[in-house]
Design a protein around this motif. Sequence first.
Motif, short mmCIF file in Angstrom:
data_model
loop_
_atom_site.label_atom_id
_atom_site.label_comp_id
_atom_site.label_asym_id
_atom_site.label_seq_id
_atom_site.Cartn_x
_atom_site.Cartn_y
_atom_site.Cartn_z
N GLN C 222 0.66 -1.20 -0.10
CA GLN C 222 0.16 0.09 -0.09
C GLN C 222 0.96 1.25 0.01
O GLN C 222 1.93 1.02 0.51
CB GLN C 222 -0.73 -0.15 1.16
CG GLN C 222 -2.17 0.87 1.20
CD GLN C 222 -2.99 0.58 2.38
OE1 GLN C 222 -2.52 0.36 3.36
NE2 GLN C 222 -4.45 1.01 2.11
N ALA C 223 0.24 2.44 -0.50
CA ALA C 223 1.34 3.52 -0.57
C ALA C 223 1.61 4.15 0.74
O ALA C 223 2.59 4.62 1.06
CB ALA C 223 0.21 4.56 -1.32
N GLU C 224 0.51 4.09 1.59
CA GLU C 224 0.81 4.61 2.99
C GLU C 224 0.80 3.46 3.89
O GLU C 224 0.41 2.33 3.76
CB GLU C 224 -0.03 5.60 3.54
CG GLU C 224 -0.50 6.72 2.46
CD GLU C 224 0.81 7.72 2.72
OE1 GLU C 224 1.31 7.98 3.77
OE2 GLU C 224 1.21 8.14 1.60
N ARG C 225 1.11 3.42 5.14
CA ARG C 225 1.13 2.59 6.26
C ARG C 225 -0.13 2.35 6.64
O ARG C 225 -0.89 3.21 6.55
CB ARG C 225 1.89 3.03 7.41
CG ARG C 225 3.60 2.73 7.22
CD ARG C 225 4.30 2.67 8.47
NE ARG C 225 5.57 2.28 8.11
CZ ARG C 225 6.69 2.07 9.17
NH1 ARG C 225 6.00 1.62 10.35
NH2 ARG C 225 7.84 1.48 8.95
N SER C 226 -0.49 1.25 6.81
CA SER C 226 -1.89 0.99 7.10
C SER C 226 -2.24 1.14 8.62
O SER C 226 -1.43 0.78 9.62
CB SER C 226 -2.20 -0.76 6.79
OG SER C 226 -3.57 -1.03 7.26
N PRO C 227 -3.37 2.08 8.72
CA PRO C 227 -3.86 2.33 10.13
C PRO C 227 -3.92 1.07 10.96
O PRO C 227 -3.96 1.00 12.38
CB PRO C 227 -4.94 3.31 10.02
CG PRO C 227 -5.47 3.02 8.61
CD PRO C 227 -4.22 2.51 7.93
N PHE C 228 -4.25 0.18 9.94
CA PHE C 228 -4.54 -1.23 10.67
C PHE C 228 -3.39 -1.80 11.38
O PHE C 228 -3.53 -2.55 12.45
CB PHE C 228 -4.96 -2.16 9.52
CG PHE C 228 -6.22 -2.89 9.85
CD1 PHE C 228 -5.84 -4.50 10.18
CD2 PHE C 228 -7.33 -2.58 10.16
CE1 PHE C 228 -6.97 -5.14 10.40
CE2 PHE C 228 -8.38 -3.32 10.25
CZ PHE C 228 -8.21 -4.60 10.55
N ALA C 229 -2.18 -1.87 10.83
CA ALA C 229 -1.21 -2.16 11.47
C ALA C 229 0.05 -1.38 11.26
O ALA C 229 0.88 -1.45 10.39
CB ALA C 229 -0.79 -3.70 10.88
N PRO C 230 0.00 -0.38 12.10
CA PRO C 230 1.02 0.78 11.73
C PRO C 230 2.57 0.54 11.88
O PRO C 230 3.43 1.44 11.38
CB PRO C 230 0.77 1.96 12.88
CG PRO C 230 -0.11 1.29 13.90
CD PRO C 230 -0.63 0.02 13.02
N ASP C 231 2.71 -0.55 12.54
CA ASP C 231 4.26 -0.94 12.71
C ASP C 231 4.55 -1.43 11.45
O ASP C 231 5.90 -1.72 11.47
CB ASP C 231 4.41 -2.03 13.84
CG ASP C 231 3.56 -1.51 15.24
OD1 ASP C 231 3.32 -0.43 15.08
OD2 ASP C 231 3.41 -2.32 16.01
N LEU C 232 3.94 -1.86 10.53
CA LEU C 232 4.29 -2.78 9.54
C LEU C 232 5.05 -1.89 8.12
O LEU C 232 4.09 -0.96 7.94
CB LEU C 232 3.31 -3.95 8.84
CG LEU C 232 3.03 -4.71 9.78
CD1 LEU C 232 1.74 -5.68 9.22
CD2 LEU C 232 4.12 -5.77 10.26
N PRO C 233 5.94 -1.67 7.81
CA PRO C 233 6.57 -1.08 6.74
C PRO C 233 5.89 -1.55 5.41
O PRO C 233 5.57 -2.49 5.05
CB PRO C 233 7.99 -1.40 6.75
CG PRO C 233 8.07 -2.87 7.19
CD PRO C 233 6.91 -3.06 8.06
N THR C 234 5.71 -0.63 4.47
CA THR C 234 5.14 -0.58 3.13
C THR C 234 6.37 -1.11 2.31
O THR C 234 7.76 -1.03 2.73
CB THR C 234 4.59 0.59 2.65
OG1 THR C 234 5.77 1.45 2.27
CG2 THR C 234 3.51 1.18 3.36
N PHE C 235 6.17 -1.57 1.26
CA PHE C 235 7.26 -2.24 0.09
C PHE C 235 8.07 -0.82 -0.35
O PHE C 235 9.02 -0.91 -0.55
CB PHE C 235 6.47 -2.98 -0.97
CG PHE C 235 6.12 -4.30 -0.36
CD1 PHE C 235 7.37 -5.19 -0.06
CD2 PHE C 235 4.84 -4.79 -0.52
CE1 PHE C 235 6.87 -6.36 0.35
CE2 PHE C 235 4.45 -5.99 0.13
CZ PHE C 235 5.35 -6.77 0.51
N LYS C 236 7.02 0.16 -0.50
CA LYS C 236 7.69 1.64 -0.98
C LYS C 236 8.77 2.00 -0.18
O LYS C 236 9.68 2.30 -0.87
CB LYS C 236 6.54 2.62 -1.13
CG LYS C 236 6.08 2.91 -2.51
CD LYS C 236 5.49 4.21 -2.55
CE LYS C 236 5.23 4.60 -4.16
NZ LYS C 236 3.97 5.11 -4.15
#
Lengths: 153, 508, 317
Positions: C222-236
Amino acid sequence: MSKPQNNRLLRPETLTAVGITAISAALLVPTFGMRAMSALLPAAMLIGLIGLSILLLLSDQRKAAANEEAKPMTQAPKRVAGAFLLVVAYALATDFVGFYASTVISIPLVAWVFGFRHPLGLAAATLVVVGSIWLIFDFGMSQEFPSGRLWEK
Amino acid sequence: MYSDLLNALPEVLSLANFAAVIIGVIAGIVVGAMPGLSATMAISVLVPFTFGLEPLVALGLMAGIYNGAMYGGAIPAVLLRIPGTPAAVATTFDGYPMAQKGEGGFALQVAVVSSSIGGIASAFALMLLAPPLSQVTLLFGPSEVFWVAIFGLASIIFLLGGSPVKGLISACFGVFVSVIGADPIFGTDRYTFGQLEMLDGISIVILLVGLYALPPVIDLLETPLKTETDANKLGTEPIWRTLPRMGRFWKTWIRGSLIGIWIGILPGAGGSMAAFMSYNEARRASKTPETWGNGEPEGVAAAEVANNADTASALIPALTLGIPGTAVAAVMLGGLMIHGLQPGPMLFRENPDVVFGFMWQFLFGAILLVFLGGSLATNSFARLLNLPRPLLGSVIIVLMLIGVYSIHGRMFDVYLMLGFGAIGYVMDKLKFPLPPVVLGLILGAFAEENLRLALRIGRGDWTILFQNVTSLVIVALTIAVIVGPLIKRRYVNKRLKAELGSKTGMEE
Amino acid sequence: MLKLIQKTALVGAIILSAGAALADYPEKPIQIIVGFDAGGGTDVMARTAAPFIEKYLGEGASLVVKNVPGASGQIGITETAGADPDGYTIGTFNLPGMMARTIDRKSAYDVDSFTYLANVVNDPNVIVTSKRGDLDTLEKLIAEATANPGAVTVGMSSLGGDDHFMLIKLQQLTGAEFTIVPFSGSAPARTALMGGHVAMGILNISEVAEFQEELNILGVAQAERSPFAPDLPTFKEQGLDLLNGSMRGFVAPAGLPADIEAKLLDAFGQLAGDEEFQAAMAATANPVEVVTGAEFKALTASLYDLAKGVWETTPWN
């Protein structure tokens, strides 16, 4: 009682074995269009069915040759056919005319045709069954049953 | 964790939540007892309805229905030879002969006591051992599950009946039916004839209702009025007097409970396989195997204890991993999700009151079964099934229709059921055994899917099937349990033949 | 033929809409056709959204969920596509599944069969690896899959779904090669991953949120970190332009009268700013991202093109 089966090709088991073989062979055709792994299990089962029905055919014909009488499928073919027809007619009626109308007619009709002709009993049973189905499914859980395709549109 | 268990108890005992379990058990027995209606159908009708209910009321209803229906299925299985639920197929083996001997009442009491014991054992497994048992589930990857399915399929040879050729035809038919639908790997159609309704495969309930319920209904209508009245010959005695006679089943109860719990934690197989396996094992262990199939009460005990012992344990993989052990557990999982309860290890930490409360409800449901099932079923249901035959037939036809229609809400399934009914009638009359069809349908495509997944993981290398200890243990077990007795029997037969000369050929 | 039917339907709808007084829509219950069983992700979305839509449609509006399960939603969406475009039937819509099915099998609908109301859920893909292996970073994973093409097994739910397209994108971006193991659903794939039977998995963030301690989650698509699991980094963040997910929303049959369409669009549009709704969806593990109307249609068309492109180069069946 029933007549002995004279024609050895019309014995129920023989007919069934021939039927299974024919249907399995026909169903084998689509497996040629499938990928090997997809076709493996169905083809194995169909070939198994063909092989086994041939065994069944042979053993039944051996019995026929030994003049062993084949048991008839039913004592009352007319009643059986009638029962099947009524069940199918009920399903079709539910689909096209609607569930409640068909059920109200079908319960007493089937029971009456097959020998239970007590008018009060018929009425009571129909009322109780249809009433409780409506109460539990329709009223209680808002479950919908077919309303009849004929009336749609 | 065990303190969470105790903390959840007061909430469960509140009036509404406890009443939900009671109502659920009664409803479950009724649903199970009605030929044509099944637990799967009852819970799938219930799930959308529970959206507006408190979680524990909804879950209590479901726990009660599941427990009740697994026993309720035994009632028509014993009295009419129509298994009320798929898991009650093995109950017909000895239950129906018992009823014909006038011991139907005793058969039902054995069934209710055994069901309750199985349910209690399973509930304890769920309450106390869910996390460690879910670790066991993790050991089973595709190749291991494939071997479990083969193990189950191999036990078909004990269900072949009088004619092995006919039995094998039944088994092949069952496996073939299991293939119908989308290919498990590619998603391409197999034998769906362009019907979207067939893409998900043939539901076991549809096949079971057609195969098992329609032929007896036709029989009810075929034979003219005024025949035997089963209920008069039920031979019901008060349960406290029959209870001591059941004491000798204790080994079967323990064995059946363990088998049921074990099958439950493995995804996919479910109650019918547990009941078949428990029945086979109990017969194998019996000193008088020749009485089995002719009205041996222990046979009823074996089948019923196992099909209830997998109820709660089927929820172990469902709650901890999101993979339901049985079709009913799959529907119940939907019931959990609708209340925002996401399966997973966090579930136990985030919603301990609801999860552990649900487990208590399973335990109470199983205990209540004896009280509600004992009095309710043996008396009222037996009488209901004693209606005039044409009337009973016509009512069962209606129940079959709503039972099959309600699962997915479509008439297509009803027509499919009627098709299987016609096949079932011919099979019944020509003495093709039906249990191999059921087992074949449940396990055929299941074995295939796991085999093909295993081969993909092994990138086409078949030796992957033998590369780990768990697989090898199951293979060894299959050989020991299935092939062993056959070899032994042949060996014993041969020796008998040698010793007694002409006195063989009597078996089977 | 199909076009003709659509045209007649359209003309009919216009005549109908001209005749009827629409000021008081809805004057009877609106049916939501859900193509899955009660209790599934799509069903829960529909049932959670229904009271909010009722609120925004105004007094007396009532929405009734009807489950028409089967064939991964195909039966339900076909019924929606064929329903009268009068505003009283709407259906749930899943992407990319619904579009991919128009490519890999015969379907009775296409992109133009619908009036696009709103996409409500966007559940981004995640790449996870088994704790039992040593591929605990994205770098190691890609290095391994590049060095030994096909050696990394990937558990996912069926072919031709969002998981599959995600993997295709990953392969195109990195040149790595994987062996696909398509389980029948995400939960069995996740379980096999936890047991170490497959090395890597492609799932959705809602499916791993409860399993963060049991799996290595390498990134979110996803473009931004998910509010669902904010600790997880995006691929971007990790230098990989990888965006993909599973989407769920609502459509109506094509040819909806303009004022009804406007009214529905308005109601669905207000979901985006409704905090109560967001909270209810978060409680059922549904990451919300509301996209309405023309934008939703464009999104669908772009996913169709993606699926079509994949199908043409690497058909999955």
